[in-house]
Design a protein around this motif. Structure first.
Motif, PDB file in Angstrom:
ATOM      1  N   VAL A  45     -33.137  27.614  -3.580  1.00  0.00           N
ATOM      2  CA  VAL A  45     -33.540  26.212  -3.561  1.00  0.00           C
ATOM      3  C   VAL A  45     -32.587  25.351  -4.383  1.00  0.00           C
ATOM      4  N   GLU A  46     -32.200  25.812  -5.573  1.00  0.00           N
ATOM      5  CA  GLU A  46     -31.309  25.025  -6.419  1.00  0.00           C
ATOM      6  C   GLU A  46     -29.975  24.794  -5.731  1.00  0.00           C
ATOM      7  N   GLN A  47     -29.483  25.799  -5.023  1.00  0.00           N
ATOM      8  CA  GLN A  47     -28.244  25.641  -4.267  1.00  0.00           C
ATOM      9  C   GLN A  47     -28.394  24.571  -3.189  1.00  0.00           C
ATOM     10  N   ARG A  48     -29.514  24.622  -2.466  1.00  0.00           N
ATOM     11  CA  ARG A  48     -29.714  23.680  -1.370  1.00  0.00           C
ATOM     12  C   ARG A  48     -29.787  22.238  -1.875  1.00  0.00           C
ATOM     13  N   VAL A  49     -30.502  22.036  -2.957  1.00  0.00           N
ATOM     14  CA  VAL A  49     -30.632  20.685  -3.501  1.00  0.00           C
ATOM     15  C   VAL A  49     -29.282  20.199  -4.026  1.00  0.00           C
ATOM     16  N   ALA A  50     -28.549  21.080  -4.693  1.00  0.00           N
ATOM     17  CA  ALA A  50     -27.224  20.699  -5.208  1.00  0.00           C
ATOM     18  C   ALA A  50     -26.289  20.338  -4.061  1.00  0.00           C
ATOM     19  N   ARG A  51     -26.270  21.143  -3.013  1.00  0.00           N
ATOM     20  CA  ARG A  51     -25.405  20.857  -1.857  1.00  0.00           C
ATOM     21  C   ARG A  51     -25.792  19.532  -1.202  1.00  0.00           C
ATOM     22  N   ALA A  52     -27.097  19.276  -1.074  1.00  0.00           N
ATOM     23  CA  ALA A  52     -27.554  18.051  -0.419  1.00  0.00           C
ATOM     24  C   ALA A  52     -27.096  16.819  -1.184  1.00  0.00           C
TER      25      ALA A  52
END
Length: 259
Positions: free
Chosen positions: A151-158
Motif C-alpha cells: 500500500v505504501e508503495q502504491r500511494v507513493a507512486r500515485a
C-alpha cells in the motif's frame, strides 16, 4: 462556433499546434464550448457516448463505479487532453464518469463528427490513437501495481505520478496543481481513507510532504521515491479472497483497459 478565446487557447495546445489557421477553423466548426463548475459532470458512466472532448482549462477526474459499488479514480484530465473517446473505440456508452475538480472549460464535438474529424485532420487522429494506446499501457501498469505493490508503495507512486503530470512549484515544495482529497488518493490506490491519512501524517512528520484540505505538496521527491524502491516484496497471499478475486480497484482498471 467557439469564441476567439477558444481559438487562442487551442493554438497554445500541443494537440492543435500543427494545424494551420484554416485547419483549426475547420476543426472548430462543429465544436461547442462547455463550462463546468467544480463538482459538475461532463458525463456519467453508462450514459450514451454522444460527444468527444478536449479540455482547454482546469482539471477533470475520471472515475468508475465497480459492480460492487466501489468508486475508483482512474486518472485526471489535464488541459490539452482528449477525453470521452467512446466513439473512437466503437463503444455506445461512456465506460467511466468525468467530473470537474475545479472550474473547467472544454470543447465538445458530436460523436457523429468523429469519422470526418479524423479523416480531415490525420494529425489529430494519430494523436488520439497514441493517447488511447498510452492510457491502455497506463491501465496495465496500474493493474500490476495494484496486484503486487504494498500500500505504501502504491500511494507513493500515485503522488509522484500526479506531481510529474500536474506539479506546480510552491514555496514549500511541488504541489499538485488541482484540489485533491485523501479519499481521492485512496480511490486511486485501492486502499482506505484511514490508511492514506496515516501515511500522509507519517510522511508529514518526516518532512516528505505537507498536506491540508484538498492540498498535497511534495517536499522531498527523492525521499518518496526511496519508499517504494526499498520496500520489501509483498507476501504471498494466494489464499486471500481479495487477492484471488481481485480488489475493486483492480477490477475497475481491468474494465477501463478493456475499453
Amino acid at each position: 462556433m467557439p469564441s476567439p478565446l477558444c481559438h487562442a487557447l487551442l493554438r497554445n495546445l500541443d494537440l492543435f499546434r500543427p494545424l494551420s489557421d484554416s485547419q483549426l477553423d475547420a476543426a472548430l466548426r462543429e465544436a461547442v464550448p462547455c463550462r463546468l463548475e467544480a463538482g459538475e459532470a461532463a458525463y456519467r458512466q453508462g450514459a450514451p457516448g454522444a460527444h468527444f472532448f478536449v479540455l482547454l482549462h482546469g482539471c477533470l477526474k475520471v472515475s468508475q463505479l465497480t459492480s460492487e459499488g466501489d468508486q475508483v479514480v482512474v486518472r485526471y484530465v489535464n488541459p490539452g487532453d482528449m477525453f470521452g473517446l467512446a466513439c473512437a473505440m466503437r463503444q455506445s456508452c461512456y465506460p467511466a464518469s468525468v467530473v470537474a475538480v475545479q472550474e473547467s472549460v472544454c470543447l465538445a464535438w458530436p460523436a457523429s463528427a468523429w469519422e470526418g474529424f479524423t479523416a480531415a485532420h490525420p494529425q489529430l487522429s494519430a494523436i488520439a490513437l497514441q493517447t488511447m494506446g498510452q492510457r491502455l499501457q497506463d491501465a496495465h501498469l496500474r493493474i500490476q501495481e495494484l496486484s503486487t505493490d504494498e500500500v505504501e508503495q502504491r500511494v507513493a507512486r500515485a503522488i509522484l505520478r500526479l506531481v510529474q503530470q500536474s506539479g506546480q512549484p510552491m514555496q514549500d515544495g511541488i504541489g499538485i496543481s488541482f484540489p485533491i482529497t485523501r479519499q481521492d488518493v485512496a480511490e486511486m490506490t485501492g486502499t482506505t481513507l484511514h490508511t492514506v491519512s496515516r501515511l500522509l501524517s507519517d510522511w508529514k512528520q518526516r518532512g516528505i510532504v505537507s498536506s491540508g484540505r484538498k492540498r498535497i505538496v511534495l517536499r522531498s521527491p527523492a525521499a518518496l521515491e526511496r519508499l517504494f524502491e526499498n520496500a520489501q516484496p509483498a507476501m504471498d497471499c494466494a489464499s486471500c479472497l481479495s487477492c484471488r478475486d481481485g480488489s475493486p480497484a483492480v477490477q475497475a482498471q481491468e474494465a477501463i483497459a478493456a475499453h
